[in-house]
Design a protein around this motif. Structure first.
Motif, PDB file in Angstrom:
ATOM      1  N   LEU A  43       2.207  -8.168   6.629  1.00  0.00           N
ATOM      2  CA  LEU A  43       1.221  -7.195   6.154  1.00  0.00           C
ATOM      3  C   LEU A  43       0.001  -7.884   5.550  1.00  0.00           C
ATOM      4  O   LEU A  43      -0.864  -7.221   4.980  1.00  0.00           O
ATOM      5  CB  LEU A  43       1.857  -6.275   5.092  1.00  0.00           C
ATOM      6  N   SER A  44      -0.058  -9.204   5.668  1.00  0.00           N
ATOM      7  CA  SER A  44      -1.108  -9.963   4.989  1.00  0.00           C
ATOM      8  C   SER A  44      -2.513  -9.612   5.468  1.00  0.00           C
ATOM      9  O   SER A  44      -3.479  -9.714   4.711  1.00  0.00           O
ATOM     10  CB  SER A  44      -0.864 -11.466   5.162  1.00  0.00           C
ATOM     11  N   ARG A  52      -1.772  -0.007   4.170  1.00  0.00           N
ATOM     12  CA  ARG A  52      -0.752  -0.951   3.737  1.00  0.00           C
ATOM     13  C   ARG A  52       0.452  -0.213   3.140  1.00  0.00           C
ATOM     14  O   ARG A  52       1.607  -0.572   3.386  1.00  0.00           O
ATOM     15  CB  ARG A  52      -1.329  -1.917   2.709  1.00  0.00           C
ATOM     16  N   LYS A  53       0.175   0.822   2.353  1.00  0.00           N
ATOM     17  CA  LYS A  53       1.254   1.605   1.758  1.00  0.00           C
ATOM     18  C   LYS A  53       2.105   2.254   2.843  1.00  0.00           C
ATOM     19  O   LYS A  53       3.340   2.307   2.754  1.00  0.00           O
ATOM     20  CB  LYS A  53       0.671   2.678   0.836  1.00  0.00           C
ATOM     21  N   ASP A  54       1.444   2.737   3.889  1.00  0.00           N
ATOM     22  CA  ASP A  54       2.166   3.354   5.005  1.00  0.00           C
ATOM     23  C   ASP A  54       3.034   2.335   5.733  1.00  0.00           C
ATOM     24  O   ASP A  54       4.206   2.601   6.039  1.00  0.00           O
ATOM     25  CB  ASP A  54       1.167   3.980   5.976  1.00  0.00           C
ATOM     26  N   ARG A  55       2.482   1.159   6.011  1.00  0.00           N
ATOM     27  CA  ARG A  55       3.246   0.138   6.729  1.00  0.00           C
ATOM     28  C   ARG A  55       4.407  -0.378   5.869  1.00  0.00           C
ATOM     29  O   ARG A  55       5.503  -0.616   6.371  1.00  0.00           O
ATOM     30  CB  ARG A  55       2.332  -1.031   7.130  1.00  0.00           C
ATOM     31  N   ARG A  56       4.149  -0.575   4.588  1.00  0.00           N
ATOM     32  CA  ARG A  56       5.203  -1.063   3.702  1.00  0.00           C
ATOM     33  C   ARG A  56       6.363  -0.079   3.636  1.00  0.00           C
ATOM     34  O   ARG A  56       7.535  -0.477   3.591  1.00  0.00           O
ATOM     35  CB  ARG A  56       4.650  -1.297   2.302  1.00  0.00           C
ATOM     36  N   ALA A  57       6.055   1.227   3.632  1.00  0.00           N
ATOM     37  CA  ALA A  57       7.103   2.242   3.518  1.00  0.00           C
ATOM     38  C   ALA A  57       8.097   2.188   4.668  1.00  0.00           C
ATOM     39  O   ALA A  57       9.215   2.697   4.561  1.00  0.00           O
ATOM     40  CB  ALA A  57       6.475   3.639   3.440  1.00  0.00           C
ATOM     41  N   ARG A  58       7.702   1.551   5.771  1.00  0.00           N
ATOM     42  CA  ARG A  58       8.573   1.455   6.943  1.00  0.00           C
ATOM     43  C   ARG A  58       9.325   0.123   7.001  1.00  0.00           C
ATOM     44  O   ARG A  58      10.005  -0.155   7.993  1.00  0.00           O
ATOM     45  CB  ARG A  58       7.746   1.643   8.218  1.00  0.00           C
ATOM     46  N   LEU A  75      17.885  -3.309   3.074  1.00  0.00           N
ATOM     47  CA  LEU A  75      17.658  -2.108   2.272  1.00  0.00           C
ATOM     48  C   LEU A  75      16.210  -1.661   2.428  1.00  0.00           C
ATOM     49  O   LEU A  75      15.303  -2.502   2.499  1.00  0.00           O
ATOM     50  CB  LEU A  75      17.946  -2.382   0.788  1.00  0.00           C
ATOM     51  N   PRO A  76      15.959  -0.358   2.463  1.00  0.00           N
ATOM     52  CA  PRO A  76      14.569   0.118   2.560  1.00  0.00           C
ATOM     53  C   PRO A  76      13.806  -0.241   1.285  1.00  0.00           C
ATOM     54  O   PRO A  76      14.382  -0.334   0.198  1.00  0.00           O
ATOM     55  CB  PRO A  76      14.734   1.642   2.706  1.00  0.00           C
ATOM     56  N   VAL A  77      12.504  -0.461   1.418  1.00  0.00           N
ATOM     57  CA  VAL A  77      11.711  -0.838   0.243  1.00  0.00           C
ATOM     58  C   VAL A  77      11.755   0.244  -0.829  1.00  0.00           C
ATOM     59  O   VAL A  77      11.556  -0.043  -2.009  1.00  0.00           O
ATOM     60  CB  VAL A  77      10.242  -1.130   0.630  1.00  0.00           C
ATOM     61  N   SER A  78      12.029   1.471  -0.449  1.00  0.00           N
ATOM     62  CA  SER A  78      12.111   2.554  -1.436  1.00  0.00           C
ATOM     63  C   SER A  78      13.255   2.367  -2.413  1.00  0.00           C
ATOM     64  O   SER A  78      13.341   3.063  -3.427  1.00  0.00           O
ATOM     65  CB  SER A  78      12.271   3.903  -0.722  1.00  0.00           C
ATOM     66  N   HIS A  79      14.137   1.400  -2.127  1.00  0.00           N
ATOM     67  CA  HIS A  79      15.278   1.148  -3.007  1.00  0.00           C
ATOM     68  C   HIS A  79      14.823   0.800  -4.423  1.00  0.00           C
ATOM     69  O   HIS A  79      15.550   1.068  -5.380  1.00  0.00           O
ATOM     70  CB  HIS A  79      16.126   0.004  -2.433  1.00  0.00           C
ATOM     71  N   ARG A  80      13.628   0.216  -4.557  1.00  0.00           N
ATOM     72  CA  ARG A  80      13.127  -0.125  -5.892  1.00  0.00           C
ATOM     73  C   ARG A  80      11.938   0.702  -6.325  1.00  0.00           C
ATOM     74  O   ARG A  80      11.374   0.476  -7.395  1.00  0.00           O
ATOM     75  CB  ARG A  80      12.744  -1.608  -5.938  1.00  0.00           C
ATOM     76  N   ASP A  81      11.511   1.647  -5.535  1.00  0.00           N
ATOM     77  CA  ASP A  81      10.300   2.401  -5.862  1.00  0.00           C
ATOM     78  C   ASP A  81      10.540   3.562  -6.819  1.00  0.00           C
ATOM     79  O   ASP A  81       9.603   4.023  -7.475  1.00  0.00           O
ATOM     80  CB  ASP A  81       9.654   2.948  -4.583  1.00  0.00           C
ATOM     81  N   HIS A  82      11.754   4.057  -6.874  1.00  0.00           N
ATOM     82  CA  HIS A  82      12.004   5.300  -7.612  1.00  0.00           C
ATOM     83  C   HIS A  82      13.198   5.202  -8.551  1.00  0.00           C
ATOM     84  O   HIS A  82      13.879   6.182  -8.809  1.00  0.00           O
ATOM     85  CB  HIS A  82      12.227   6.454  -6.628  1.00  0.00           C
ATOM     86  N   GLY A  83      13.454   4.030  -9.064  1.00  0.00           N
ATOM     87  CA  GLY A  83      14.568   3.870  -9.988  1.00  0.00           C
ATOM     88  C   GLY A  83      15.867   3.587  -9.253  1.00  0.00           C
ATOM     89  O   GLY A  83      15.928   3.579  -8.021  1.00  0.00           O
TER      90      GLY A  83
END
Length: 357
Positions: A43-44, A52-58, A75-83
């Motif tokens: 994503l650099s 970037r936020k859209d690509r990272r979410a995938r 693990l999906p990146v959302s694993h650390r986004d919401h507690g």
């Protein structure tokens, strides 16, 4: 993701090991002529923050798998986004109805059937949910689902729940074969999720739970329940876990009191009332006690906060061709989930913390 979040120690819900969360290496799943594989995501070169936020979410983060007991997993990146995620596991014997219950439950949750309680859901892991969505579509088309395969180490699906109070939390659902608690004993990787679960559903069907109702004299036991409880005994917080004990395939008992009353009751649009949960638990307890369904009652009594439910994931039994000719008609499949989320503090209502007491 802030810099402070990208260095936190997290627990992997699959291998249960702790590791430092890092996003310097992200991965994505690609499928081509050589098959499906994981490749690093770069994503650099993206300087548009929205893109970037859209690509990272995938993207996914690779668990370092410290114990090396499990296969490679991500693990999906959302694993650390919401507690920290709420990990909900279903425990039950073979053919107890776990898979149909979970599939019908997630289907109704995703279409918004808990919005009256301020809860909305969306997939947080595109890859795993794509496979789970195919299961939902199969069931909704009237096809019986295959039983869960043994030694399934991965979770079934990963959702994000949003509350009326503006909170968001990931929810991980595990559905493993009941045999994982029996045949492989304490060394099973598929059943080890109970060691890290936030809440549990113990599931059984009438033939297994209340054989006396059918006039049989066979011993009423549930090796899946006893195996899971034995394994959970290593947890100091075991008795404080929220638990829902669920009698599935209740359509088979539609003329039995008090199952007949509860299976026909549609109360999802009503305001949350802890007394309704107590009333159902009280009635189902009396029914199970009448037929000496000790395994289900033992689970209910073992935990400080627990509820009892009757549900039907399909509304009828499949025919010899593994089809539901009239389609599926789920009944009360969201009540156990609503009970658990209330006990976990996700339902914004003064009655929520009274559920299960």
């Amino acid at each position: 993701m802030t810099a402070s979040e990208s260095g936190k120690r997290v627990q992997c819900p699959i291998c249960l090991e702790f590791f430092t969360w890092r996003e310097d290496e992200l991965y994505k799943r690609v499928v081509d002529d050589s098959g499906a594989r994981w490749v690093k995501a770069d994503l650099s070169g993206i300087n548009n923050p929205v893109k970037r936020k859209d690509r990272r979410a995938r993207c996914y983060v690779k668990c370092p798998n410290p114990s090396k007991e499990n296969r490679e997993h991500f693990l999906p990146v959302s694993h650390r986004d919401h507690g920290d995620p709420i990990v909900i596991g279903l425990v039950g014997r073979h053919e107890s109805g776990k898979t149909h219950l979970l599939t019908a439950m997630i289907h109704e949750a995703l279409r918004g059937d808990l919005r009256h309680h301020g809860l909305t859901f969306e997939p947080a892991d595109e890859l795993r949910h794509a496979a789970f969505q195919r299961e939902i579509e199969q069931l909704m088309r009237g096809n019986k689902l295959q039983s869960t395969k043994e030694l399934k180490e991965d979770f079934a699906t990963y959702l994000l729940v949003r509350t009326a109070a503006g909170k968001t939390r990931p929810i991980v659902f595990f559905d493993v074969a009941g045999e994982d608690f029996v045949q492989s004993g304490q060394h099973s990787l598929g059943g080890q999720f109970v060691l890290g679960a936030s809440a549990l559903m113990f599931v059984d069907h009438p033939d297994g739970a209340v054989p006396a109702l059918r006039g049989t004299q066979e011993m009423n036991s549930n090796p899946a329940f006893s195996g899971a409880l034995e394994r959970m005994g290593r947890r100091e917080d075991m008795k404080s876990l929220p638990v829902a004990v669920v009698l599935t395939k209740a359509d088979e008992l539609r003329y039995e009191h008090p199952v007949d009353h509860w299976i026909r009751r549609d109360d999802l649009r009503e305001a949350l009332d802890a007394e309704v949960f107590r009333a159902e638990s009280r009635d189902v307890y009396a029914f199970l006690d009448r037929y000496e369904a000790r395994p289900m009652l033992d689970v209910f009594e073992r935990f400080h906060r627990s509820t009892l439910h009757v549900v039907s994931a399909t509304g009828a039994e499949a025919n010899d061709d593994n089809l539901f000719p009239r389609g599926v008609r789920p009944a009360r499949v969201l009540r156990p989930l609503l009970a658990l989320l209330s006990m976990c503090g996700l339902v914004d209502h003064p009655q929520a913390m009274e559920v299960g007491t």
